[in-house]
Design a protein around this motif. Structure first.
Motif, mmCIF file in Angstrom:
data_model
loop_
_atom_site.group_PDB
_atom_site.id
_atom_site.type_symbol
_atom_site.label_atom_id
_atom_site.label_comp_id
_atom_site.label_asym_id
_atom_site.label_seq_id
_atom_site.Cartn_x
_atom_site.Cartn_y
_atom_site.Cartn_z
ATOM 1 N N MET A 291 8.303 -20.262 7.678
ATOM 2 C CA MET A 291 8.070 -18.911 7.218
ATOM 3 C C MET A 291 8.134 -18.915 5.691
ATOM 4 S SD MET A 291 9.933 -15.526 8.740
ATOM 5 C CE MET A 291 8.900 -15.010 10.068
ATOM 6 N N THR A 292 7.247 -18.177 5.060
ATOM 7 C CA THR A 292 7.212 -18.134 3.599
ATOM 8 C C THR A 292 8.104 -17.010 3.070
ATOM 9 O OG1 THR A 292 5.367 -16.584 3.496
ATOM 10 C CG2 THR A 292 4.808 -18.937 3.607
ATOM 11 N N LYS A 293 8.352 -17.049 1.774
ATOM 12 C CA LYS A 293 9.157 -16.014 1.136
ATOM 13 C C LYS A 293 8.486 -14.649 1.297
ATOM 14 C CE LYS A 293 11.576 -15.146 -3.173
ATOM 15 N NZ LYS A 293 11.843 -15.637 -4.523
ATOM 16 N N LYS A 294 7.171 -14.626 1.213
ATOM 17 C CA LYS A 294 6.433 -13.374 1.373
ATOM 18 C C LYS A 294 6.621 -12.815 2.783
ATOM 19 C CE LYS A 294 1.878 -11.311 0.828
ATOM 20 N NZ LYS A 294 0.494 -11.504 0.449
ATOM 21 N N GLU A 295 6.554 -13.670 3.777
ATOM 22 C CA GLU A 295 6.759 -13.233 5.161
ATOM 23 C C GLU A 295 8.194 -12.746 5.374
ATOM 24 O OE1 GLU A 295 3.789 -15.986 7.810
ATOM 25 O OE2 GLU A 295 5.499 -16.972 6.835
ATOM 26 N N LEU A 296 9.149 -13.452 4.782
ATOM 27 C CA LEU A 296 10.546 -13.064 4.905
ATOM 28 C C LEU A 296 10.817 -11.702 4.244
ATOM 29 C CD1 LEU A 296 12.238 -16.498 4.146
ATOM 30 C CD2 LEU A 296 12.328 -15.274 6.331
ATOM 31 N N SER A 297 10.069 -11.386 3.201
ATOM 32 C CA SER A 297 10.288 -10.156 2.433
ATOM 33 C C SER A 297 9.644 -8.914 3.037
ATOM 34 C CB SER A 297 9.771 -10.340 1.004
ATOM 35 O OG SER A 297 10.454 -11.377 0.360
ATOM 36 N N GLN A 298 8.841 -9.073 4.067
ATOM 37 C CA GLN A 298 8.122 -7.927 4.630
ATOM 38 C C GLN A 298 9.047 -6.818 5.108
ATOM 39 O OE1 GLN A 298 4.713 -7.235 4.578
ATOM 40 N NE2 GLN A 298 4.995 -8.892 3.117
ATOM 41 N N LEU A 299 10.147 -7.150 5.733
ATOM 42 C CA LEU A 299 11.076 -6.142 6.222
ATOM 43 C C LEU A 299 11.624 -5.312 5.060
ATOM 44 C CD1 LEU A 299 12.582 -4.925 8.651
ATOM 45 C CD2 LEU A 299 14.375 -6.603 8.244
ATOM 46 N N TYR A 300 11.971 -5.966 3.971
ATOM 47 C CA TYR A 300 12.500 -5.277 2.784
ATOM 48 C C TYR A 300 11.498 -4.240 2.289
ATOM 49 C CZ TYR A 300 13.808 -4.544 -2.091
ATOM 50 O OH TYR A 300 14.125 -3.972 -3.298
ATOM 51 N N TYR A 301 10.250 -4.645 2.134
ATOM 52 C CA TYR A 301 9.241 -3.731 1.602
ATOM 53 C C TYR A 301 8.873 -2.634 2.597
ATOM 54 C CZ TYR A 301 8.959 -6.730 -2.410
ATOM 55 O OH TYR A 301 9.282 -7.445 -3.537
ATOM 56 N N LEU A 302 8.894 -2.939 3.868
ATOM 57 C CA LEU A 302 8.667 -1.902 4.877
ATOM 58 C C LEU A 302 9.777 -0.852 4.824
ATOM 59 C CD1 LEU A 302 7.411 -3.816 8.043
ATOM 60 C CD2 LEU A 302 6.267 -1.903 6.927
ATOM 61 N N ASN A 303 11.015 -1.301 4.681
ATOM 62 C CA ASN A 303 12.139 -0.362 4.580
ATOM 63 C C ASN A 303 12.004 0.530 3.347
ATOM 64 O OD1 ASN A 303 13.632 -0.891 6.914
ATOM 65 N ND2 ASN A 303 14.588 -2.679 5.985
ATOM 66 N N ARG A 304 11.586 -0.038 2.234
ATOM 67 C CA ARG A 304 11.384 0.762 1.013
ATOM 68 C C ARG A 304 10.260 1.763 1.199
ATOM 69 N NH1 ARG A 304 12.193 -1.987 -4.613
ATOM 70 N NH2 ARG A 304 11.860 0.185 -5.042
ATOM 71 N N GLU A 305 9.191 1.339 1.854
ATOM 72 C CA GLU A 305 8.067 2.238 2.115
ATOM 73 C C GLU A 305 8.505 3.384 3.029
ATOM 74 O OE1 GLU A 305 3.433 1.966 3.641
ATOM 75 O OE2 GLU A 305 4.667 0.162 3.614
ATOM 76 N N ILE A 306 9.313 3.089 4.024
ATOM 77 C CA ILE A 306 9.813 4.116 4.934
ATOM 78 C C ILE A 306 10.654 5.142 4.181
ATOM 79 C CG2 ILE A 306 11.459 4.495 6.831
ATOM 80 C CD1 ILE A 306 10.261 1.890 8.081
ATOM 81 N N VAL A 307 11.502 4.687 3.281
ATOM 82 C CA VAL A 307 12.331 5.600 2.484
ATOM 83 C C VAL A 307 11.444 6.528 1.651
ATOM 84 C CG1 VAL A 307 13.966 5.707 0.555
ATOM 85 C CG2 VAL A 307 14.384 4.143 2.446
ATOM 86 N N GLN A 308 10.392 5.982 1.049
ATOM 87 C CA GLN A 308 9.478 6.801 0.255
ATOM 88 C C GLN A 308 8.739 7.816 1.125
ATOM 89 O OE1 GLN A 308 7.035 3.887 -1.704
ATOM 90 N NE2 GLN A 308 8.456 3.667 -3.412
ATOM 91 N N LEU A 309 8.307 7.391 2.307
ATOM 92 C CA LEU A 309 7.626 8.311 3.218
ATOM 93 C C LEU A 309 8.562 9.423 3.677
ATOM 94 C CD1 LEU A 309 5.536 5.835 5.419
ATOM 95 C CD2 LEU A 309 4.649 7.511 3.791
ATOM 96 N N GLN A 310 9.816 9.079 3.957
ATOM 97 C CA GLN A 310 10.780 10.085 4.378
ATOM 98 C C GLN A 310 11.038 11.103 3.260
ATOM 99 O OE1 GLN A 310 13.900 7.360 5.588
ATOM 100 N NE2 GLN A 310 13.469 7.695 7.753
ATOM 101 N N ALA A 311 11.093 10.632 2.025
ATOM 102 C CA ALA A 311 11.302 11.535 0.894
ATOM 103 C C ALA A 311 10.107 12.482 0.746
ATOM 104 C CB ALA A 311 11.517 10.738 -0.393
ATOM 105 N N ARG A 312 8.910 11.942 0.860
ATOM 106 C CA ARG A 312 7.704 12.775 0.759
ATOM 107 C C ARG A 312 7.641 13.769 1.916
ATOM 108 N NH1 ARG A 312 4.419 15.852 -1.798
ATOM 109 N NH2 ARG A 312 2.313 15.875 -0.991
ATOM 110 N N LEU A 313 8.009 13.337 3.105
ATOM 111 C CA LEU A 313 8.023 14.213 4.273
ATOM 112 C C LEU A 313 9.002 15.365 4.067
ATOM 113 C CD1 LEU A 313 7.027 14.715 7.169
ATOM 114 C CD2 LEU A 313 8.855 13.230 7.957
#
Length: 138
Positions: free
Chosen positions: A1-23
């Motif tokens: 697994m690459t560093k980029k693949e390992l980091s996907q969860l982190y960025y998804l969580n950040r995106e979710i936080v931003q979506l929740q704030a906008r919502l």
């Protein structure tokens, strides 16, 4: 697994936080916007702000639901990968960094080290070795 693949969860969580704030922001706007009653009839060019907010809210909720499903998928994939690692310390480093989302300094303290370079170097060395093994088998 690459560093980029390992980091996907982190960025998804950040995106979710931003979506929740906008919502939350849109829901506040929708509940606080009321039509002004002037006694005058509405013209044809007037839009329904609450209706528009409701549409945006529904779209955001669907996107948020999709990202949450992606998040669970990535978490499951990460857990399976990390559990397949033989070295317990590397498993702990990967878990703390990618599942818990800790900084390198926090990872270092969690594994009993004071220098953030220690877990970062072990992590980088492990990923490089895995990358080399993957290249050899392909």
């Amino acid at each position: 697994m690459t560093k980029k693949e390992l980091s996907q969860l982190y960025y998804l969580n950040r995106e979710i936080v931003q979506l929740q704030a906008r919502l939350s922001e849109l829901e506040d706007l929708a509940t606080s916007s009321t039509q002004k009653i002037t006694g005058m009839p509405f013209g044809t060019g007037v839009s329904d702000m609450v209706g528009r907010y409701a549409t945006e809210i529904a779209d955001l909720k669907a996107l948020l639901d999709l990202n949450l499903k992606k998040c669970f998928y990535e978490l499951n994939k990460l857990n399976h990968y990390i559990e397949s690692v033989e070295d317990a310390q590397i498993r702990m480093i990967l878990s703390l960094r990618y599942i818990n989302g800790l900084s390198w300094q926090q990872v270092a303290f969690s594994i009993g080290e004071s220098d953030e370079q220690f877990p970062r170097r072990k992590h980088d060395k492990f990923l490089k070795q895995n990358e080399n093994l993957t290249k050899k088998t392909n």
